[in-house]
Scaffold this active site. Structure first.
Site, PDB file in Angstrom:
ATOM      1  N   GLN A 140       0.759  -1.342  -0.016  1.00 15.56           N
ATOM      2  CA  GLN A 140      -0.177  -0.127   0.015  1.00 15.56           C
ATOM      3  C   GLN A 140       0.964   1.310  -0.124  1.00 15.56           C
ATOM      4  OE1 GLN A 140      -2.554  -0.175   3.331  1.00 15.56           O
ATOM      5  NE2 GLN A 140      -3.473  -2.111   2.632  1.00 15.56           N
ATOM      6  N   HIS A 154      -0.068   5.429   1.012  1.00 12.36           N
ATOM      7  CA  HIS A 154      -1.150   6.342   1.438  1.00 12.36           C
ATOM      8  C   HIS A 154      -0.702   7.683   1.170  1.00 12.36           C
ATOM      9  CE1 HIS A 154      -2.656   2.920   3.908  1.00 12.36           C
ATOM     10  NE2 HIS A 154      -1.491   3.176   4.648  1.00 12.36           N
ATOM     11  N   GLU A 204       1.323   5.917   9.795  1.00 14.92           N
ATOM     12  CA  GLU A 204       0.971   5.110  10.816  1.00 14.92           C
ATOM     13  C   GLU A 204       2.380   4.769  11.358  1.00 14.92           C
ATOM     14  OE1 GLU A 204       0.267   1.592   8.135  1.00 14.92           O
ATOM     15  OE2 GLU A 204      -1.623   2.585   7.746  1.00 14.92           O
ATOM     16  N   HIS A 215       4.424   0.234   1.520  1.00 17.42           N
ATOM     17  CA  HIS A 215       4.902  -0.691   2.535  1.00 17.42           C
ATOM     18  C   HIS A 215       3.953  -2.102   2.617  1.00 17.42           C
ATOM     19  CE1 HIS A 215       1.753   2.081   3.977  1.00 17.42           C
ATOM     20  NE2 HIS A 215       1.329   0.941   4.725  1.00 17.42           N
ATOM     21  N   ARG A 250      -3.181   0.575  -3.773  1.00 20.15           N
ATOM     22  CA  ARG A 250      -2.389  -0.514  -3.678  1.00 20.15           C
ATOM     23  C   ARG A 250      -1.719  -0.900  -4.681  1.00 20.15           C
ATOM     24  NH1 ARG A 250      -7.797  -1.024  -1.935  1.00 20.15           N
ATOM     25  NH2 ARG A 250      -8.004  -2.031   0.036  1.00 20.15           N
TER      26      ARG A 250
END
Length: 395
Positions: free
Chosen positions: A96, A98, A133, A261, A280
């Site tokens: 992924q 972001h 994250e 990641h 993705r």
């Protein structure tokens, strides 16, 4: 009520572990389902409840934003700005990226204008927020995080020997810079038909040969494991381009926006900004928008030695440096001596191991492993003690 235990949602995604959450925290799994994530927060797809009353956390926050979140967070975010999770992966999650905050806002607005439903399979932007994250390992935790140094990428593709990609690799060797890495990655992500099949067959041949280097052995082993779950997937090339890492229990890493990641296997705590925006890049049957993916990826390598975060230890508390203001993360050691923690905003404390009590304004909540407590901003301060480890999510 300024302090209360949370009743949290368990998400049963297919990649989750059937036994890790049970083994770590004693949480029952009567139907032997994959228990992938425990969500702690106010996200609409899995909102925690007030343990005493059953009221949704989001409703309680909406009714008393300033008291619960504090003036700064209520004005800055208008909601609890983070989602806190236990994540237990038995099989790999998709690779992924972001998007950053600005591109999330623009993309969300653009897809709304196009009339793409929020639940559409080709929807990239579910909200106008970014999604940085942090993950903190509870077990050994395998993952990929960021591009490898370009010379390492070149060495791995040379060791794997993929003739179908010889031209692209030579271009990268001549100009080992971020622009060439972008072109190389784009070429692999765009492989189709016979050319994709040939490249993958050449990779499978590399799987079968003895590795020549330690780095090659590890990268190819990741790829071999991925093939068991996603045969024919373009993500099988990812370990040759992305840093592979295995966190030991107690180690943590940060995942920046615009950085490819994947979580591969293991159980950890994850804290993130409140967002569902995912682009993705493989290991998935879901929609992959290659142009949007490329436009939202930074092609700057990360040195392997820079992946693990270096916590700052102070007075029994390990604080992790995080370059965003959506959330913070600490590990607290509860001992017989009561310790005080002051709040700026609402916090969630999760008991990792042992037992602990959390007290504020005359109210005490006891926690055992797998349990969590919510502390409202208007508490101002709380005390904790016991014999255990608490993970602290805050803003």
């Amino acid at each position: 009520m300024s302090l209360f235990k949370l009743d949290n949602v368990i998400q049963n995604y297919a990649w989750g572990s059937k036994d890790s959450i049970n083994q770590l925290f004693g949480i029952v799994n009567p139907n032997q389902e994959p228990q992938a994530e425990i969500w702690m927060g106010a996200h609409p797809n899995g909102c925690s409840k007030v343990g005493d009353t059953g009221e949704s956390l989001s409703h309680m926050i909406d009714e008393n934003k300033i008291d619960v979140l504090g003036g700064y967070t209520a004005a800055r975010f208008g909601e609890l700005p983070f989602l806190f999770k236990v994540l237990a992966a038995e099989t790999p999650l998709s690779i992924q990226v972001h998007p950053n905050k600005r591109k999330s806002e623009l993309g969300f607005e653009r897809e709304n204008a196009l009339g793409i439903p929020l639940n559409a399979s080709n929807r990239n932007y579910k909200d106008p927020n970014h999604k940085p994250e942090l993950v903190y390992a509870l077990t050994f935790y395998k993952a990929m995080n960021g591009f490898r140094p370009i010379n390492d990428i070149i060495a791995l593709f040379e060791e794997a020997d993929i003739p179908s990609l010889a031209i692209e690799l030579n271009v990268l060797k001549v100009n080992a810079d971020s622009d060439s890495l972008k072109s190389f990655f784009s070429s692999i992500m765009s492989l189709e038909g016979d050319r994709k099949a040939s490249a993958l067959n050449e990779l499978y041949a590399a799987h079968a040969r003895p590795a020549k280097t330690v780095m090659g052995r590890e990268a190819l082993q990741y790829s071999i494991e991925f093939k068991q779950h996603y045969p024919g997937d373009i993500g099988l090339f990812a370990p040759l381009m992305l840093n592979t890492v295995e966190l030991a229990p107690g180690e943590a890493m940060f995942l920046f926006a615009e950085t490819p990641h994947a979580y591969v296997q293991g159980t950890g705590l994850e804290i993130m900004a409140n967002s569902d925006n995912v682009l993705r890049a493989g290991l998935t049957p879901k929609y992959i928008d290659v142009p949007e993916l490329i436009d939202n990826t930074i092609f700057e390598p990360i040195k392997p030695e820079d992946i693990r975060l270096k916590p700052v230890l102070k007075e029994g508390k390990m604080s992790y440096p995080i370059p965003v203001d959506d959330f913070g993360f600490d590990i607290l050691s509860a001992t017989d001596e009561s310790k005080s923690q002051y709040l700026r905003s609402a916090e969630i404390l999760f008991c990792v191991e042992g037992e602990a009590t959390v007290t504020s304004e005359g109210r005490t909540v006891s926690l055992k492993p797998g349990e969590s407590v919510f502390v409202s901003s208007n508490s101002s301060v709380y005390q904790y003690q016991g014999n255990g480890i608490l993970a602290r999510a805050f803003n």
